[in-house]
Design an enzyme around this catalytic site. Sequence first.
Site, PDB file in Angstrom:
ATOM      1  N   LEU A  43      16.792  56.363  42.657  1.00 14.36           N
ATOM      2  CA  LEU A  43      18.131  56.669  41.864  1.00 14.36           C
ATOM      3  C   LEU A  43      19.005  57.606  42.583  1.00 14.36           C
ATOM      4  CD1 LEU A  43      16.543  57.270  38.273  1.00 14.36           C
ATOM      5  CD2 LEU A  43      17.854  55.348  39.067  1.00 14.36           C
TER       6      LEU A  43
ATOM      7  N   ARG B 119      18.869  60.565  46.385  1.00 11.65           N
ATOM      8  CA  ARG B 119      18.253  61.353  47.478  1.00 11.65           C
ATOM      9  C   ARG B 119      19.030  62.333  47.685  1.00 11.65           C
ATOM     10  NH1 ARG B 119      18.428  57.411  50.589  1.00 11.65           N
ATOM     11  NH2 ARG B 119      16.294  56.803  50.407  1.00 11.65           N
ATOM     12  N   GLY B 120      18.355  63.904  47.815  1.00 12.74           N
ATOM     13  CA  GLY B 120      18.766  64.834  48.225  1.00 12.74           C
ATOM     14  C   GLY B 120      18.050  65.467  49.401  1.00 12.74           C
ATOM     15  N   GLY B 121      18.565  66.641  49.883  1.00 14.12           N
ATOM     16  CA  GLY B 121      18.108  67.293  51.153  1.00 14.12           C
ATOM     17  C   GLY B 121      16.528  67.656  51.081  1.00 14.12           C
ATOM     18  N   MET B 122      15.985  67.590  49.973  1.00 11.99           N
ATOM     19  CA  MET B 122      14.297  68.139  49.929  1.00 11.99           C
ATOM     20  C   MET B 122      13.558  66.796  49.123  1.00 11.99           C
ATOM     21  SD  MET B 122      12.967  71.417  48.157  1.00 11.99           S
ATOM     22  CE  MET B 122      11.983  71.112  46.836  1.00 11.99           C
ATOM     23  N   ALA B 123      14.124  65.909  48.353  1.00  7.31           N
ATOM     24  CA  ALA B 123      13.288  65.187  47.481  1.00  7.31           C
ATOM     25  C   ALA B 123      14.128  63.903  47.155  1.00  7.31           C
ATOM     26  CB  ALA B 123      12.804  65.640  46.091  1.00  7.31           C
TER      27      ALA B 123
ATOM     28  N   VAL C 170      14.544  60.743  44.014  1.00 10.77           N
ATOM     29  CA  VAL C 170      14.194  60.692  42.529  1.00 10.77           C
ATOM     30  C   VAL C 170      14.325  59.003  42.422  1.00 10.77           C
ATOM     31  CG1 VAL C 170      14.958  61.157  40.385  1.00 10.77           C
ATOM     32  CG2 VAL C 170      15.124  62.847  41.837  1.00 10.77           C
TER      33      VAL C 170
ATOM     34  N   LYS D 274      10.396  62.596  40.565  1.00  8.77           N
ATOM     35  CA  LYS D 274      10.816  63.233  42.100  1.00  8.77           C
ATOM     36  C   LYS D 274       9.916  63.375  42.905  1.00  8.77           C
ATOM     37  CE  LYS D 274      12.985  67.403  43.369  1.00  8.77           C
ATOM     38  NZ  LYS D 274      13.682  68.771  42.952  1.00  8.77           N
TER      39      LYS D 274
ATOM     40  N   ASP E  48      21.607  77.853  40.791  1.00  8.16           N
ATOM     41  CA  ASP E  48      22.394  76.710  41.630  1.00  8.16           C
ATOM     42  C   ASP E  48      23.143  75.829  40.672  1.00  8.16           C
ATOM     43  OD1 ASP E  48      23.247  75.189  43.663  1.00  8.16           O
ATOM     44  OD2 ASP E  48      21.575  73.915  43.743  1.00  8.16           O
TER      45      ASP E  48
END
Length: 612
Positions: free
Chosen positions: A28, A30-34, A36, A51, A154
Amino acid sequence: MTTDASTSGGGQASPRLLGGRYEVGALLGRGGMAEVHVARDTRLGRVVAVKLLRSDLARDPSFQARFRREAQAAAGLNHPSIVAVYDTGADQVVEHGGARVDLPWIVMEYVEGRTLRDVLRTDHPLAITEALSITEGVLGALEYSHSKGIVHRDIKPANVMITPAGEVKVMDFGIARAVSDSSATLTQTSAVMGTAQYLSPEQARGETVDSRSDLYSTGCLLYEILTGRPPFTGDAPVAVAYQHVSEQPKPPSELVPNIPPAVDQVVLMALSKDREHRYQSASDFADDLRRAVEGRPLRGASFAPTTAVPTAGATTALPATGAPTAATRAVPPVAGAAGIVGGTGTLPRVDDPDAAPPEEERRKRWPWVLLVLVLLGGIGAAAYALLDLGGGGGGSDPTTSATPTAAPVPQVVGLPQGQAEQLVRDAGLEPVVQQAPSADVPAGNVISADPAVGERVALRGTVTLTVSTGPEQVTVPDVSGSSQDDARAALRSAGLEIGSVESTDEDPGAERGTVVRTDPEARASVARGTEVAIYVASGQVTVPDVTGRSLDDAQAALNDLGLNVNASEGSAGSGEPGTVVSQSLPAESTVDVGTSISLVVAPEETTPSPTP
C-alpha cells in the site's frame, strides 16, 4: 516462526503468513523506515493493514527500538480519531546470504479513504467549516493522546486520513514518545525528527518537546487547510526550520481574503514562537476555533506554567475529549488487493513517502540544527552591527553602553487605542491595529497584542494590537405574526436570548397565541446575546366605557376592539337624546374578541305636527 521466499510444489508462491494468522497482500505504501501492506486476518476474517520494518534496517538496534516504541505508544491509544493497533510481533526472515534477521511487524486498522495531503493536492483551499471539522478531529485525537502522556511529534497532512464518511483518523505514532521520556529531546539519535514545514520552533532548536509542540504543528496544518500552503516554505529544510524559529507567518486572510479576523487570531496564537503563549491544551485550541467560526468571543488559552503533559495514571489537567471506545469500527472486507491499491482505499501510513532514507536522515538532521543556530547567531550579530553603525554618526562616547537591538512589548492590554499605540511607539516599535468584537473589553480598548506583552521584538518591528469594537451587533428579526416556537427559533438563530413572554391585547386583530411585537423592536441593532421580550396576542380585550357617547362613536370604538354591537332604543327622558345610556358589559371587564355587547340609546326628541 521463520519466513522465506520458497514456493509451493506447484511452483506458485504461497501467501506470506505473519504470526500464523495474517496473510500479507499488496503493497500500500512505503516510507523511509517501513512498508505497509494490506493483509487478511484469517482468524477474524477481516481486512487489516500490516506495517513491516524494512529488512535492510532490521539489523540496526536503534530502528528495532524505534519500531517497538511506535507499537507500544499506539497500542495504548483507543480513540475514534486514532488509527487502532490490533497486534504486534516479529518473524524471522532469511536473507540471501543465509543470515536470519528478526523482522518486527505491527497490525493496524485498515482505513479506507485519502490522506489529507492527497485531499489538499486536489481540493485546496477547503471551506472554513470543513477546515474546522478536520482540525477538530485532529485536536480530539491529540487531546486524548496527551491525556495518556503521549506526544505525537509529527503532525502533518500525510499523517491524517479522511474516510469517505468524513471521519478523521490520525496515524503514525512512529516517533511519538511518552512525555516522561521526552527529556532526551529530539536530537538523541542525531536526527531532528518531524517534517520541516510542520516543525515547532523548539523541535527546530533541538529542545525538549511537550504537548504544545503538537499544537504548533496542528496550527501549521490548519494554516495549510485554509490557504492551500504551509505558513513557511523554502528551498531546503534548514531554511524552513530557520523561519519557524525566527519569522512571523502572514495572517491566513492575506492569502484568502474571506477568512474572518477571529480565525486569523486563532491560527496565529497556535503558531506563537513561545509555547507559553500558545494554546495550552488541544481542547482550548478546539474551543476557540469553534468560537471563531461561529462569531462568538474568543476565550484564548489559559497560560498555565505547564511544560509537560502528565503521564498516565497521574492527576491530569488535560480532560479527554471523549470516552475511549471499546474498539475502533472495522472497515468491511475489501474484495482483492488490486481494488485497494487502484481505488481510494489507502493505509495507515507511518512514514512520509517523500522522506529521506533513515541513514541519510541520521547524517543530515543534526547538522541542520547546528546550521540554524549558526544562522541565528550570524543574523543577530549582523543586525547588531547595522544598528550600531546607524546610530554612531557624531563621535559617540566609547564608554556608553551598547545600543539595544530589541525591546519588550509594553503592557497595552485593556488600554484605549491611542494610549496603547503611543506606548508601542515609545518602546521603539511600530503598532499595527486590527479590530474585533468583544463582549468583555469596552469598545476602543485593546483586547490583545501579538507578540504578547513582555515578549522582546526587534526595534522597528511591528506589534499587532487587536482593538475591541464592543459586543458584536446583530439585528432583531421581525417575528410579528409568528407562533411562539417559530419566534424563539428565529431569535436564537440571530444570536439573541429569549426574555420574558407576556400576553397583550394591544392588537385585537391578531390571532390568539401569535407574536404581536418584541422588545427591543424588530430591526433594531443590539449586542449579540441581548435578551428579547416577546409579546403574544391574548385574544381578549378590555371593554371601554361608552356611555354618554353618540351611538356612532360607541359602535366604532367597540368594533375596533373586535366586539359586536346590538343597539336598542330606551325610554324617553332616560338621557340626552341619541346617546348611549347603558351597556350590557361593564367597563374595564375583560372579554374574548368577538363577544357581543348590547347598548341602550336615548330616543331622539320629536316635534308634534300642528293641528289644521
